[in-house]
Write a protein that holds these residues in place. Structure first.
Motif, short mmCIF file in Angstrom:
data_model
loop_
_atom_site.label_atom_id
_atom_site.label_comp_id
_atom_site.label_asym_id
_atom_site.label_seq_id
_atom_site.Cartn_x
_atom_site.Cartn_y
_atom_site.Cartn_z
N THR A 62 -9.78 10.65 -4.37
CA THR A 62 -10.47 9.42 -4.77
C THR A 62 -11.91 9.62 -5.18
N LYS A 199 -2.76 4.31 1.22
CA LYS A 199 -3.72 3.81 0.25
C LYS A 199 -5.14 4.31 0.46
N HIS A 200 -5.56 4.38 1.71
CA HIS A 200 -6.96 4.69 1.98
C HIS A 200 -7.26 6.15 1.65
N PRO A 201 -8.39 6.45 0.99
CA PRO A 201 -8.68 7.83 0.57
C PRO A 201 -8.79 8.81 1.74
N LEU A 203 -7.21 8.58 4.61
CA LEU A 203 -5.85 8.83 5.09
C LEU A 203 -5.10 9.77 4.14
N LYS A 204 -5.28 9.59 2.85
CA LYS A 204 -4.66 10.50 1.89
C LYS A 204 -5.11 11.94 2.14
N GLY A 539 -2.04 3.89 8.21
CA GLY A 539 -2.10 3.16 6.94
C GLY A 539 -1.69 1.71 7.12
N GLN A 542 -4.52 -0.09 8.94
CA GLN A 542 -5.64 -0.33 8.01
C GLN A 542 -5.37 -1.52 7.12
N ARG A 543 -4.13 -1.64 6.62
CA ARG A 543 -3.80 -2.78 5.77
C ARG A 543 -3.82 -4.09 6.56
N GLY A 546 -7.38 -5.11 7.24
CA GLY A 546 -7.96 -5.64 6.00
C GLY A 546 -7.52 -7.07 5.73
N CYS A 561 -12.06 -3.01 4.36
CA CYS A 561 -10.99 -2.00 4.56
C CYS A 561 -10.30 -1.77 3.25
#
Length: 561
Positions: A62, A199-201, A203-204, A539, A542-543, A546, A561
């Motif tokens: 990202t 989705k979160h950078p 976490l990726k 993940g 986090q969602r 958010g 988030c």
């Protein structure tokens, strides 16, 4: 040049500088690999490798480094000194980040590869014998070993003659290097596909780094130096899970894909499932469990009416057909016979009730009973038992009965004593959840000090901790699927964890000797699922956080988030 262009290019320049510094440090690491096993040289390499993997994966996904340097970019913009190089684009930064990550992982792989020497067992010869038969011989497909490892052996010329010849070291080294590189690429593939699901950078980045690091721990990578099937089966399991994730991701638009793409995916699925299953005979049971699970899911109306139901049915059919074919191959090649004889001598004959059950079903045991008990048969040394069954007249009659009826009677016996069949294996749960396979290593150098710390984190040994972690991940991911039925990727770690327990029963009852080596794949499967499930669970959290903040605080909290 617009201010927007300048504000993008300066952070990219910062990213490139950081990545180039990491590459220079990694070059020094690669040079120092040859100096290993010097502890003074090896110890500082750990932070360089791990930081390089973390930083490069963030930049790859990202451009987190670009955002981290926004302040510097703004300062340069105000000074009117933004760079104008056309090559400084996001694609170049991502390419450099990918190169840096691979270089860091490759350096770690080289260090791990140098710890142990090449290791063989008597099983290696049996794989080489099948390899010598060649793919045009029926013995290759229905011989004494499943065909995946012999196929690779044949590519590298590892036939029985080569095992004892002057070319052995050269060919074995080439084979083990292939295993190490194939393992690295398989775990990188899985890491990228798993990172695609979150989705979160951060976490990726964590998902990719942890998946690759897991494959580089000695509990996994030690098998790369062995001429056995464990390394290939773990690598192919990683690719198999990656294929599952890709398939589940495309389910919603399966009917929208062209016939060519659908056929290509199913062909890849068939190849990967077949190679994985025919690496070890116990893998067929995993495919059978997975296929049965998919068929059970298709009985639910919501799944049955899904646009991708046809793909699920095809996947279930492929896995069940492959497992059935492998069972037929194992029967034809009598691959079940030696493991069964180990069980027969060490579990059935020492149990009076089991012995009576087999005698009631026609087994001519009594004539040779005492002689069989007097034969020592522990661990991997049952040669005297096999010799007796082939040379003694009563032994030959018993062996003929076992070949004709033994396996089917054993299955009926396990079903008739179902409670013990299910519960007794878990008395050895420590040896299956956290097996110690160090006896199969041939150490040439001491392990660097940081290896132990990394193993403790990435491949924890505490059985209680693993089981508690399993319970948490199963609960969290089950809730995530309940909250969002579209997040079917969360089911992959769940299925891997749930199927690990029936596989323990299969492995325990399938053979008496070398339980810990046979259970190494189960231990790996659980940790792979746990780390992946943890990433998917974070993940989901986090969602959810958010969404909660957006509901609570309105539009001003949308970017939190």
């Amino acid at each position: 040049m617009s201010s927007a262009d300048r504000s993008r290019r300066v952070p990219r320049l910062c990213s490139v500088i950081v990545l180039l510094i990491a590459d220079v440090l990694l070059l020094q690491v690669l040079r120092n690999v040859e100096a290993y096993p010097s502890q003074r040289t090896a110890v500082p390499l750990a932070p360089i490798i791990l930081l390089s993997m973390a930083v490069s994966s963030l930049a790859f996904f990202t451009g987190a480094l670009r955002r981290a340097s926004n302040g510097l970019g703004a300062a340069v913009e105000r000074a009117g000194r933004a760079p104008e190089e056309r090559w400084l684009r996001a694609g170049f930064v991502r390419l450099l980040a990918g190169f840096t990550f691979f270089a860091a992982a490759f350096a770690w792989m080289l260090l791990v590869y140098r710890v142990d020497g090449i290791y063989t067992t008597p099983d290696t010869l049996t794989y080489a014998q099948v390899a010598q038969a060649g793919p045009f011989s029926p013995d290759f497909w229905t011989g004494g070993r499943p065909f995946t490892l012999p196929l690779v052996f044949r590519v590298f010329g590892l036939t029985p003659g080569a095992l004892g010849g002057s070319v052995f070291l050269l060919r074995a080294t080439a084979f083990t290097r292939f295993q190490a590189l194939f393992s690295l690429l398989s775990f990188m593939t899985l890491g990228l596909v798993a990172a695609w699901q979150v989705k979160h950078p951060v976490l990726k980045s964590a998902m990719l780094t942890v998946m690759v690091a897991l494959g580089l721990t000695l509990d996994v990578s030690q098998w790369n130096k062995m001429l056995l099937s464990e390394s290939l089966t773990m690598s192919l399991m990683s690719l198999m899970v990656a294929v599952w994730l890709i398939g589940l991701h495309t389910l919603g638009r399966w009917k929208g894909l062209s016939a060519r793409w659908r056929l290509l995916f199913l062909l890849i699925f068939l190849v990967v499932m077949s190679l994985f299953s025919f690496t070890r005979d116990t893998n067929a049971y995993l495919l059978l469990l997975l296929g049965a699970t998919l068929l059970a899911a298709l009985t639910v109306k919501r799944v049955r009416t899904h646009p991708g139901a046809g793909a699920l049915l095809a996947a279930a059919a492929i896995m069940i057909v492959v497992s059935v074919l492998q069972d037929a191959s194992a029967r034809k090649g009598d691959r079940w016979l030696i493991p069964f004889l180990n069980v027969f001598r060490n579990r059935i004959l020492v149990d009076e009730g089991a012995t009576r059950y087999f005698e009631a079903h026609g087994a001519p045991i009594r004539e040779s009973y005492q002689h069989l008990l007097d034969i020592e048969c522990e661990e991997d040394n049952c040669r005297d038992l096999y010799a007796f069954l082939e040379s003694d007249e009563g032994g030959r009659r018993l062996l003929a009965w076992i070949k004709g009826y033994g396996r089917d009677v054993y299955v009926r016996y396990l079903i008739a004593n179902l409670t013990a069949t299910v519960t007794v294996p878990f008395e050895d749960v420590n040896h299956m959840v956290s097996p110690d396979s160090s006896e199969y290593r041939r150490r040439e150098h001491p392990e660097p000090a940081w290896f132990g710390a990394m193993r403790g984190i990435l491949y924890p040994k505490s059985v209680g901790f693993i089981l508690a972690w399993t319970a948490v991940v199963l609960a969290l991911l089950s809730y995530a699927v309940w909250r969002d039925p579209q997040s079917v990727h969360n089911l992959v770690p769940v299925v891997l964890l749930v199927t690990a327990f029936p596989l323990m029963i299969v492995v325990w009852h399938g053979d008496y000797v070398e339980l810990e080596r046979h259970a190494a794949q189960i231990a790996f499967q659980m940790r792979l699922a746990l780390w992946m499930g943890t990433g998917f669970g974070l993940g989901f959290i986090q969602r959810e956080v958010g969404r909660f903040l957006r509901r609570a605080g309105g539009p001003h909290s949308a970017g939190v988030c």
